[in-house]
Design a protein around this motif. Structure first.
Motif, PDB file in Angstrom:
ATOM      1  N   LYS A   1      11.231  -9.774  -3.136  1.00  0.00           N
ATOM      2  CA  LYS A   1      11.523 -10.114  -2.174  1.00  0.00           C
ATOM      3  C   LYS A   1      11.136  -9.764  -0.723  1.00  0.00           C
ATOM      4  N   MET A   2      12.867  -8.631  -1.147  1.00  0.00           N
ATOM      5  CA  MET A   2      13.314  -7.687   0.125  1.00  0.00           C
ATOM      6  C   MET A   2      12.218  -6.434   0.425  1.00  0.00           C
TER       7      MET A   2
ATOM      8  N   ASP B   1       2.564  -3.412  -8.574  1.00  0.00           N
ATOM      9  CA  ASP B   1       2.510  -5.047  -8.730  1.00  0.00           C
ATOM     10  C   ASP B   1       3.193  -6.041  -9.470  1.00  0.00           C
ATOM     11  N   ARG B   2       4.382  -5.015  -9.627  1.00  0.00           N
ATOM     12  CA  ARG B   2       5.852  -5.289  -9.534  1.00  0.00           C
ATOM     13  C   ARG B   2       6.235  -6.503  -8.447  1.00  0.00           C
ATOM     14  N   LEU B   3       5.635  -6.246  -7.624  1.00  0.00           N
ATOM     15  CA  LEU B   3       6.424  -6.600  -6.299  1.00  0.00           C
ATOM     16  C   LEU B   3       5.601  -8.385  -6.399  1.00  0.00           C
ATOM     17  N   SER B   4       3.875  -8.385  -6.424  1.00  0.00           N
ATOM     18  CA  SER B   4       3.191  -9.429  -5.711  1.00  0.00           C
ATOM     19  C   SER B   4       3.417 -10.344  -6.076  1.00  0.00           C
TER      20      SER B   4
ATOM     21  N   ALA C   1       5.550  -4.541 -16.463  1.00  0.00           N
ATOM     22  CA  ALA C   1       6.274  -3.616 -16.673  1.00  0.00           C
ATOM     23  C   ALA C   1       7.277  -3.747 -15.769  1.00  0.00           C
ATOM     24  N   CYS C   2       9.038  -3.473 -16.261  1.00  0.00           N
ATOM     25  CA  CYS C   2      10.149  -2.913 -15.245  1.00  0.00           C
ATOM     26  C   CYS C   2       9.647  -1.060 -15.010  1.00  0.00           C
ATOM     27  N   PRO C   3       9.227  -0.885 -13.640  1.00  0.00           N
ATOM     28  CA  PRO C   3       8.704   0.775 -13.375  1.00  0.00           C
ATOM     29  C   PRO C   3      11.080   1.707 -13.557  1.00  0.00           C
ATOM     30  N   HIS C   4      10.404   2.953 -13.138  1.00  0.00           N
ATOM     31  CA  HIS C   4      12.219   2.863 -13.317  1.00  0.00           C
ATOM     32  C   HIS C   4      12.625   3.110 -12.051  1.00  0.00           C
ATOM     33  N   PRO C   5      14.040   2.854 -12.301  1.00  0.00           N
ATOM     34  CA  PRO C   5      14.618   2.110 -10.564  1.00  0.00           C
ATOM     35  C   PRO C   5      14.518   3.661  -9.439  1.00  0.00           C
TER      36      PRO C   5
END
Length: 202
Positions: free
Chosen positions: A125-126, A176-179, A186-190
């Protein structure tokens, strides 16, 4: 110092915190740090913060890091700086503008803080709020991928994005992960979250 892997050998090429597709695969060092240690008669060592994914700049000396070219020695478990650095080592990034270097320095600073403080990534959300404040979210809450990716490349520069393998596809997957409309991603690399913070908060 770095400890050898099982079997008493280091992997080749040497690296610590790899990012998939990252185009620099060997240990990195700062010439300023090296000169400072030698001048003070101190033993040079591999700084962990210089080996973090996407970190190609020394925060202390504000200079681009070098990557070792010398092949590791099978004779030593302790691959010290002075055994591996050489005159053929090259600066990792050679065509960055002053504004791009500031962005790369910011990545190094944020990465070091995250490691030191053991911070976890912020809430999605941030990041969505930051994207909205920057004008990258449409009225229907969908993220403007093309505009975001274009501005992302302008901020970091083509060379840095190429070496870190921050392609349009990788940035798009992170978005896409944030949408809010994404059901599964898939969880992206930090590193992508650190880069996102730098991009959106600059």
């Amino acid at each position: 110092m770095l400890a050898p892997h099982a079997g008493g050998k280091f992997p080749s090429p040497l690296r610590i915190f790899g990012l998939k597709g990252e185009r620099t695969a060997t240990l990195r060092y700062c010439e300023g740090c090296l000169a400072e240690w030698i001048g003070k008669h101190q033993t040079p060592y591999w700084r962990i913060d210089h080996q973090l994914a996407g970190v190609y700049c020394c925060v202390k000396h504000a200079c681009i890091l070098k990557s070792v070219k010398r092949v590791r020695s099978e004779r030593y478990f302790d691959q010290t700086v002075l055994r591996l650095v050489g005159t053929s080592d090259e600066v990792i990034l050679q065509r960055v503008t002053p504004s791009e270097q500031r962005a790369i320095e910011d990545i190094a600073r944020r990465s070091g803080l995250q490691r030191a403080e053991d911070r976890i990534c912020r809430s999605t959300k941030m990041y969505r709020d930051l994207l909205r404040e920057a004008g990258f979210v449409q009225k229907n809450s969908r993220i403007k991928h093309d505009a975001t990716i274009s501005a992302w490349f302008d901020y970091f520069g083509q060379e840095y994005c190429h070496v870190t393998n921050m392609t349009a596809g990788r940035v798009s997957k992170w978005l896409d992960r944030l949408s809010e409309h994404s059901v599964r991603a898939a969880c992206p690399h930090p590193f992508m979250f650190i880069a996102g913070e730098s991009f959106l908060e600059h």
